[in-house]
Every structure is written in C-alpha cells, then in structure tokens.
Design a protein around this motif. Sequence first.
Motif, PDB file in Angstrom:
ATOM      1  N   TYR A 190     -11.500  -6.104  -6.122  1.00  0.00           N
ATOM      2  CA  TYR A 190     -12.051  -4.737  -6.821  1.00  0.00           C
ATOM      3  C   TYR A 190     -10.527  -3.906  -7.028  1.00  0.00           C
ATOM      4  O   TYR A 190      -9.982  -3.802  -6.033  1.00  0.00           O
ATOM      5  CB  TYR A 190     -12.992  -4.301  -5.842  1.00  0.00           C
ATOM      6  N   PRO A 191     -10.413  -3.132  -8.020  1.00  0.00           N
ATOM      7  CA  PRO A 191      -9.079  -2.766  -8.313  1.00  0.00           C
ATOM      8  C   PRO A 191      -8.631  -1.467  -7.417  1.00  0.00           C
ATOM      9  O   PRO A 191      -7.619  -1.546  -7.066  1.00  0.00           O
ATOM     10  CB  PRO A 191      -9.341  -2.128  -9.615  1.00  0.00           C
ATOM     11  N   PRO A 192      -9.793  -0.651  -6.920  1.00  0.00           N
ATOM     12  CA  PRO A 192      -9.395   0.227  -5.935  1.00  0.00           C
ATOM     13  C   PRO A 192      -8.867  -0.423  -4.664  1.00  0.00           C
ATOM     14  O   PRO A 192      -8.020   0.294  -3.936  1.00  0.00           O
ATOM     15  CB  PRO A 192     -10.724   1.150  -5.778  1.00  0.00           C
ATOM     16  N   LEU A 193      -9.557  -1.535  -4.208  1.00  0.00           N
ATOM     17  CA  LEU A 193      -8.809  -2.273  -3.038  1.00  0.00           C
ATOM     18  C   LEU A 193      -7.383  -2.593  -3.337  1.00  0.00           C
ATOM     19  O   LEU A 193      -6.580  -2.586  -2.481  1.00  0.00           O
ATOM     20  CB  LEU A 193      -9.745  -3.221  -2.713  1.00  0.00           C
ATOM     21  N   GLU A 194      -7.127  -3.345  -4.319  1.00  0.00           N
ATOM     22  CA  GLU A 194      -5.718  -3.826  -4.855  1.00  0.00           C
ATOM     23  C   GLU A 194      -4.948  -2.551  -5.005  1.00  0.00           C
ATOM     24  O   GLU A 194      -3.778  -2.605  -4.434  1.00  0.00           O
ATOM     25  CB  GLU A 194      -5.825  -4.344  -6.155  1.00  0.00           C
ATOM     26  N   LYS A 195      -4.983  -1.589  -5.252  1.00  0.00           N
ATOM     27  CA  LYS A 195      -4.464  -0.162  -5.500  1.00  0.00           C
ATOM     28  C   LYS A 195      -4.131   0.264  -4.152  1.00  0.00           C
ATOM     29  O   LYS A 195      -2.991   0.825  -3.982  1.00  0.00           O
ATOM     30  CB  LYS A 195      -5.122   0.826  -6.596  1.00  0.00           C
ATOM     31  N   THR A 196      -5.236   0.352  -3.214  1.00  0.00           N
ATOM     32  CA  THR A 196      -4.920   0.936  -2.006  1.00  0.00           C
ATOM     33  C   THR A 196      -3.904   0.014  -1.416  1.00  0.00           C
ATOM     34  O   THR A 196      -2.887   0.641  -0.508  1.00  0.00           O
ATOM     35  CB  THR A 196      -6.344   0.900  -1.365  1.00  0.00           C
ATOM     36  N   ILE A 197      -3.972  -1.297  -1.167  1.00  0.00           N
ATOM     37  CA  ILE A 197      -3.047  -2.033  -0.511  1.00  0.00           C
ATOM     38  C   ILE A 197      -1.808  -2.158  -1.110  1.00  0.00           C
ATOM     39  O   ILE A 197      -0.892  -1.894  -0.364  1.00  0.00           O
ATOM     40  CB  ILE A 197      -3.516  -3.493  -0.340  1.00  0.00           C
ATOM     41  N   SER A 198      -1.666  -2.083  -2.512  1.00  0.00           N
ATOM     42  CA  SER A 198      -0.229  -1.931  -3.073  1.00  0.00           C
ATOM     43  C   SER A 198       0.280  -0.662  -2.858  1.00  0.00           C
ATOM     44  O   SER A 198       1.601  -0.550  -2.296  1.00  0.00           O
ATOM     45  CB  SER A 198      -0.618  -2.117  -4.533  1.00  0.00           C
ATOM     46  N   CYS A 199      -0.289   0.534  -2.887  1.00  0.00           N
ATOM     47  CA  CYS A 199       0.186   1.846  -2.643  1.00  0.00           C
ATOM     48  C   CYS A 199       0.493   1.945  -1.173  1.00  0.00           C
ATOM     49  O   CYS A 199       1.634   2.411  -0.956  1.00  0.00           O
ATOM     50  CB  CYS A 199      -0.789   2.950  -2.762  1.00  0.00           C
ATOM     51  N   LEU A 200       0.009   1.402  -0.199  1.00  0.00           N
ATOM     52  CA  LEU A 200       0.108   1.660   1.378  1.00  0.00           C
ATOM     53  C   LEU A 200       1.422   0.583   1.616  1.00  0.00           C
ATOM     54  O   LEU A 200       2.245   1.030   2.450  1.00  0.00           O
ATOM     55  CB  LEU A 200      -0.961   1.152   2.198  1.00  0.00           C
ATOM     56  N   SER A 201       1.492  -0.603   1.084  1.00  0.00           N
ATOM     57  CA  SER A 201       2.495  -1.312   1.079  1.00  0.00           C
ATOM     58  C   SER A 201       3.939  -0.845   0.637  1.00  0.00           C
ATOM     59  O   SER A 201       5.098  -0.843   1.365  1.00  0.00           O
ATOM     60  CB  SER A 201       2.316  -2.507   0.193  1.00  0.00           C
ATOM     61  N   LYS A 202       3.881  -0.094  -0.460  1.00  0.00           N
ATOM     62  CA  LYS A 202       5.105   0.672  -0.792  1.00  0.00           C
ATOM     63  C   LYS A 202       5.325   1.980  -0.079  1.00  0.00           C
ATOM     64  O   LYS A 202       6.636   2.248   0.305  1.00  0.00           O
ATOM     65  CB  LYS A 202       4.866   1.176  -2.320  1.00  0.00           C
ATOM     66  N   LEU A 203       4.392   2.741   0.650  1.00  0.00           N
ATOM     67  CA  LEU A 203       4.582   3.995   1.060  1.00  0.00           C
ATOM     68  C   LEU A 203       5.062   3.476   2.733  1.00  0.00           C
ATOM     69  O   LEU A 203       5.669   4.401   3.269  1.00  0.00           O
ATOM     70  CB  LEU A 203       3.245   4.871   1.267  1.00  0.00           C
ATOM     71  N   TYR A 204       4.516   2.354   3.094  1.00  0.00           N
ATOM     72  CA  TYR A 204       4.944   2.096   4.545  1.00  0.00           C
ATOM     73  C   TYR A 204       6.335   2.331   4.941  1.00  0.00           C
ATOM     74  O   TYR A 204       6.546   2.823   5.967  1.00  0.00           O
ATOM     75  CB  TYR A 204       4.514   0.879   4.985  1.00  0.00           C
ATOM     76  N   ARG A 205       7.527   1.668   4.084  1.00  0.00           N
ATOM     77  CA  ARG A 205       8.778   1.811   4.630  1.00  0.00           C
ATOM     78  C   ARG A 205       9.354   3.163   3.963  1.00  0.00           C
ATOM     79  O   ARG A 205      10.646   3.103   4.061  1.00  0.00           O
ATOM     80  CB  ARG A 205       9.531   0.598   4.019  1.00  0.00           C
ATOM     81  N   SER A 206       8.549   3.837   3.053  1.00  0.00           N
ATOM     82  CA  SER A 206       9.330   4.877   2.222  1.00  0.00           C
ATOM     83  C   SER A 206       8.972   6.446   2.927  1.00  0.00           C
ATOM     84  O   SER A 206       9.848   7.276   2.688  1.00  0.00           O
ATOM     85  CB  SER A 206       8.645   4.992   0.896  1.00  0.00           C
ATOM     86  N   LEU A 207       8.149   6.514   3.599  1.00  0.00           N
ATOM     87  CA  LEU A 207       7.553   7.946   4.365  1.00  0.00           C
ATOM     88  C   LEU A 207       7.761   7.689   5.780  1.00  0.00           C
ATOM     89  O   LEU A 207       7.577   6.699   6.458  1.00  0.00           O
ATOM     90  CB  LEU A 207       6.150   8.135   3.715  1.00  0.00           C
ATOM     91  N   GLU A 208       8.095   8.971   6.389  1.00  0.00           N
ATOM     92  CA  GLU A 208       7.896   8.952   7.782  1.00  0.00           C
ATOM     93  C   GLU A 208       6.524   8.491   8.348  1.00  0.00           C
ATOM     94  O   GLU A 208       5.520   8.707   7.628  1.00  0.00           O
ATOM     95  CB  GLU A 208       8.178  10.327   8.218  1.00  0.00           C
ATOM     96  N   GLN A 209       6.548   8.184   9.641  1.00  0.00           N
ATOM     97  CA  GLN A 209       5.125   7.593   9.935  1.00  0.00           C
ATOM     98  C   GLN A 209       3.948   8.585  10.205  1.00  0.00           C
ATOM     99  O   GLN A 209       2.879   8.120   9.898  1.00  0.00           O
ATOM    100  CB  GLN A 209       5.672   7.031  11.570  1.00  0.00           C
ATOM    101  N   THR A 210       4.367   9.769  10.629  1.00  0.00           N
ATOM    102  CA  THR A 210       3.412  10.837  10.501  1.00  0.00           C
ATOM    103  C   THR A 210       2.822  10.898   9.103  1.00  0.00           C
ATOM    104  O   THR A 210       1.523  11.226   9.222  1.00  0.00           O
ATOM    105  CB  THR A 210       4.048  12.119  11.184  1.00  0.00           C
ATOM    106  N   VAL A 211       3.617  11.110   8.291  1.00  0.00           N
ATOM    107  CA  VAL A 211       3.215  11.421   6.866  1.00  0.00           C
ATOM    108  C   VAL A 211       2.256  10.075   6.517  1.00  0.00           C
ATOM    109  O   VAL A 211       1.168  10.298   5.846  1.00  0.00           O
ATOM    110  CB  VAL A 211       4.032  11.777   5.870  1.00  0.00           C
ATOM    111  N   PHE A 212       2.988   8.870   6.663  1.00  0.00           N
ATOM    112  CA  PHE A 212       2.107   8.002   6.282  1.00  0.00           C
ATOM    113  C   PHE A 212       0.769   7.503   6.879  1.00  0.00           C
ATOM    114  O   PHE A 212      -0.277   7.155   6.218  1.00  0.00           O
ATOM    115  CB  PHE A 212       3.211   6.714   6.569  1.00  0.00           C
TER     116      PHE A 212
END
Length: 787
Positions: free
Chosen positions: A510-532
């Motif tokens: 389902y597209p929202p699931l794919e968007k969620t996983i893709s978004c979190l994968s990108k943000l995991y290494r880019s943001l600080e842990q508290t913000v992420f």
Amino acid sequence: MASHSPPTPPKSNLPRPEAVSRGYNFASTWEQNAPLTEQQQAAIQALAHAVAERPFPSNLSQDTISMQEHGLSISTKHSASEDSGVIDISLVNTNQFYNWFTELEAAMKSETEEKYQHYVTTLRERIQTCDGILRQVDETLELFNELQLQHQAVANKTKTLHDACDRLVMEKQRLIEFAESLHNKLNYFDELENVAASFYSPNMNVGSENFLPMLKRLDECISYVESNPQYAECSVYLVKFRQLQSRALGMIRSYVFTVLKAASSQVQTALRTSGGNKAAVSEGVEASLIYVRFKAAANELKPVLEEIESRKPRKKYAQMLAECHKLYCEQRLSLVRGIVQQRITEVSKKEALPPLTRYGCSYLMQVCHLEHQLFDHFFPSSSDDISSLAPLIDPLCTYLYDTLRPKLIHETNLDVLCDLVDILKVEVLGEQGTRNEEQLAGLRPTLDRILADVHERLTFRARTYIRDEIANYLPLDEDLNYPAKLEQFANANPESTDAEQNPDVFKTWYPPLEKTISCLSKLYRSLEQTVFTGLAQEAVEICSSSIQKASKLITKKSSVMDGQLFLIKHLLILREQIAPFDIEFSITHKELDFSHLLEHLRRILRGQASLFDWSRSTGLARTLSPRVLESQIDAKKELEKSLKVTCEEFIMSVTKLVVDPMLSFATKVTAVKFALSSGNQNQTGNSAIAKPLKDHAFATPEKVAELVKKVSDAIQQELPKVMTKLKLYLQNPSTRGILFKPIKTNIVEAHIQVQSLLKSEYVHEDIQSVLSMISIPDLETQLDNFL
C-alpha cells in the motif's frame, strides 16, 4: 764511767730576711719550672753521699783508747805523714775527761766550723746575690706586670679600634649598597627623560635598531613603577610612562598597517597586470600572487610581531596583538573576498544544491588551509587561537551561507536534503574535518549553522511529507485492488515473491506504507535521534491508521477476509521494517490542563474564596497555574496491539467459516443442558424424566450427520481457498504457520468436542451407522497438508 749528754751543736743566730724567703720561693718556683735531669740529680746524690762521711781532722789520730777501772787512758798516734811522735793522754777522773772532751770538741768544732763558716760565708754571698737577683726579678716582674697591663690596655684599645673599623666598614658597605640600590631604583625614573627623548626624536621609527630595546626598557620601567606604588610621585611617572608606551604602540600599529597595506597593494597590482581581471587569473597564478608574494611582507614585520607576541600576557600588548590581527584580516579579506565570491557565484549558477554545497565547502576549506598557513607565518604564537582569523574567515563563510540558504529554503525534495546532510556530516565534517581539523576550526561554526538549517528544513519537510503523503493520502482504485494486485504480481514473478529477492515486491505494498518506510530510512541517518524518534513515532502511528482505513475500504470492496489479510500483511511489514531502527517509539506528551480553573472562578464569584488569599490554595498563583498532564504513547505497542486484534479476528473468521456448524451445535447442547439443570433444581416432588439429546430436533442423528458433512465439505472446499489466499498475502511460510496454528487448534478442538458429545449422548449403533467422523490424527494430518 760516768755518762754525759752529747754536746749540742751551736745554733746559728743568722737572721732570715725577707729576701731569703723570696729567694727560696723563687728557687722552688725555679725548681718547678726548671726540673733537673736524671744526670744532674745523680751528681747531686753523689755529692751528698761524699759529704755525709767526713774524716777526722788531720791533727787528730786516735789509735787506741783504753779505759781502765780506776782511770782513762787515751793515746793518740799520728800517722807517719804527720808528726811521728805519740801523744799519750791519761785521764784520771771525770773532770779530766770532760776537759779533754771539751778541748777535743772545741778542736773538732774549730776544725768543722771553719769549713761550715766558709760554707755559711759562701751561702751569705750567694743569698746576697740571690737577693739582688730577686730584687731584679721583682723589678722585672713589676715591669712585666706593668708591661702586661699596658699590653692589655693596648689590646683593648686595638680591639675597640678594630671593632670600630669593622663597624665603619660594614656601615660603608651598607651605604654603598644603599647607594647602588637607590641608584638602580632611580635609574627607572631617570629613564623617563631618555626614553621620552628617544621616542619623540624625529629619527626614531619602528624599523630602527634602537626601537625594540627602548620599548623593552620602557616596559621594565612600567613594571617596576607599577610594582612599587609606595614611592613618591610614582603615579605621575606611571602616567608618563604609559603615555610613552601608547605612543610606541601607536607607532607599531601604523607601521604594521603601512607594511600590510603596501603588500596588499602590490598583490592587487600584480593581479591586475597578470590577467586584466580576476576571472582570467588561474588558480595557480592566483595562489602565487595572493599568498607567496604577500608572505614576503612577513619578513619585514616578523621582529616586531614576535616582540608583541612574546609580551601577549600584558594587557596593552594583547590589545595591540588583537589590533594587528584585525589589520591583517582586513587586508587579507580585501584580497580574497572578491575571488571567493566570484568562484561561489559561478558555481551556484551552474550546479544544483548538493554539488554547490560540496564544492563550496571544499573550496572554503582550501582557502582556510592556505590562510591558516599564511597567518602562522606572520603570527606563529597565535596560530592556535582560531578566533584570531575570525574577522577573515567569517565573512567568507557567511557568503557561502548566504548563497546556500535561499536555495535551501526553497528545497522540497527529501532526497536532496538528506544528500546535503550526508555531504556535510560525512564528507566535510567527517572525512575532511579529520584530516584538516585545525584548518576546519574556523569554518566549523558556519558548517554547523548550515547543517542545523538543513536539519530544520528536513524536519519541516518530513512532517509535511508525513501529513500530505501518508496521513492525507487518497487511495486510487488500483491501490485497493486486492487481491488482484497480488495475483498479477505473483503471475509476473512466480519464483520470487520475497522482498530481498525481488525489489519490485514493494509495488504490492500500500503506497502510504512504502512512503513511510522510505521516508524513515532516509531520515534515520540524517536527523538527530531525538528528532527522528518523534517523527518515526508520528509516521508509524499515521501509517498504521492509514492502513486500517484502507483495510476497511478493501473489506467493502472485496471481502472481510481480504481486508483482514491486507491489514495483517501490511502491519507485519511495518513492524518488520521499523525493527532495525534502534529507537524508542514511546513518546511522552505533556499538556496543560485548565479545567480546574472554572470551579475556582465560580467559588470566587460566589464569595466563597478570595482571589488575593495567598495563604490558601485559592490564591492567584495557584488559581491561574495550570496542571501538567502527561500521557505516554508507544506507536510500536499500538501497532502490536492492532496486529494481534486483526490476527485474532482472522483466526475466528476462518474458524467459523470451517467449523461454524459444530460450534453452533455445541452451543445449543450447552444451552439445553443448562436449561435442564436449572429446571431440575426448581422442581419439587417427583422430577420429570429429561428428554434425551438425540430426541431434540437440532440433535437428531440425521441433523448431526448433516453438520458433520458440512464441516467436512468446508475443510475440503473452503479451507483450501483460505490457505491459497493466505499464501497470496503472506509469502513467508513461517508466518503462515504461526497464523494457521490456532486455526488448526480450533478445528481439532471442535471435532473433539462433538465426538465427546456423541459418545456421551448417542448409542454405539447410531455412531457407527450414521455419525461416522474422521479420526483426530487423520484430521491433523489433513490440516497439516494445507501448509
């Protein structure tokens, strides 16, 4: 013979004057002070022995003395050497004897007296001589005593004179030292005129060889005067010394500015003549002109700058050194600023945001490295202080920041923003920062500022993306086309249905699931842990809600089982995909609660409480203070809960689809038994005989055989369809096994329960002829084959 006493030797009536006693004392003293040797003592003893045995006088020679009873006869014979005659004396009576003895004694005394008289005479002469000597000795002793007294007096006077001389010498030394100390102290004050005359001389300049020694002497005078404020007019001299120091430092500042300005002018002239404009100058020629030629000015300023740096602990020189740093940075900025701006502007017109960021940071790091080396050549002792180059580095970095920020504000692509984070954190601050840590120190504040802006923009865009693409996602018909969408993918990929083996499997999500996983994968290494963590919790919660909404739509469009399996599939995928994120999905929300204020205000309006009563809980501070309510939300636990509920619903729906007749039959039997037991308890007297179970309409052997056949048909026909659909939605066999296990258990338990009722309520003939059922082991084997 009459006895008579021996004659008493005549006593000497010689007087013993005082001189004799002194003589004897002197002799005894002499004996003590001048003892005789053993040879001399032996001679004296021999003389004494010879004198002890005195011979008879020569005129007396007693040969025989005979005494008779009536008379005394003495005859004396002389030796042959003397008279040859013989004297015969006859003593008749005692008187004659006494007379003869008296004469003999007188003769003997006369003979011995002459000798002793001579000895006495000799002794008297010697006594007189000794008296004279003693008188001389007394006089000598008196003179000696007098001389000793005079010597003592002279010694006392000499000692007094010597002590006085020593005191005078010490006093002289103290005076000399005091004079020297006073002279040394006065030298600092006397130097005022010399230093003033030197500094106000028209020939004095910073390049003169006497300038730095004179400045050093001036500093010594200032330090001395500052450390001795008790001296007269010390404050006046201190003011004058400081005025001279300010004049000298002003001369140094002017000298440094003149040299730097001349070097800057030479470089600018060389730049104009070498290329006509800055754009035509190559990087190699540019570096040679801007850095190599400018470095030549350091040789002229080096002696002065080293002196200033060596005195940096002093406040005036620290300020002077800061002024020199500022002048240096101003001149360097006038040379470098235009070139840096032109380079960054040219790249910003041609490149996108990530390449521009990479090039700008790399170029600025190179500039910072070269500037740091040049600064170290001018100020070797100040190069460790990164703030010294701040007036030069900050404007250059600010230009890069001003160039990047407008582009950053308008950037909406999460991939681009994540690339910027990787460039800044990994490439610039990570790899290059480790190699050039000192040179990067001046650039780091700007890089941190840019990175903070990227994080802020990325966080904002991530929230917007979660809101627009996940929470507010409007599904298309093809997004809800289940199970046809899975069947198409299975037909196109019959051998690879795993996400690890076939990346296209994400198209079945389902597209929202794919968007969620893709978004979190990108943000995991880019943001600080508290913000992420906050974004991940929000995204998982919204995604789970979106999947549940889509499940309801699929239920309406396809079937309940499709909706359930769709929800199970996507919740399992969501749970599996967020597992690698090492974060806590639990977030505590704090809210302010003002609901209690209404009751307080009502009591105040009714007069039951005072607004200004600070001693009670109705005081103004407490009345207007809100309550802080904390609530903790764990998106992962909520996801697990939703998954568990959905799985249970699916298990029950499949169980009812297969063994619902048996479950209904068991329920009716339980109701009948409960009714019978209640009726028997309420009866009085004779109890009615209960009707057997097989006599009830729903429990006749024919009805039971019918429901058994329905269940058997459902197992043969419906359950394979369910398993086919289950395999279509859940590709992992272990997952299907976990989900099918409780279904199997429910089916087996339903059969066991019905078989138990048959054995207890029906006769053996009915069971064998009509109610034949599959055995439990065969049933389990049959169910296992579906997997």
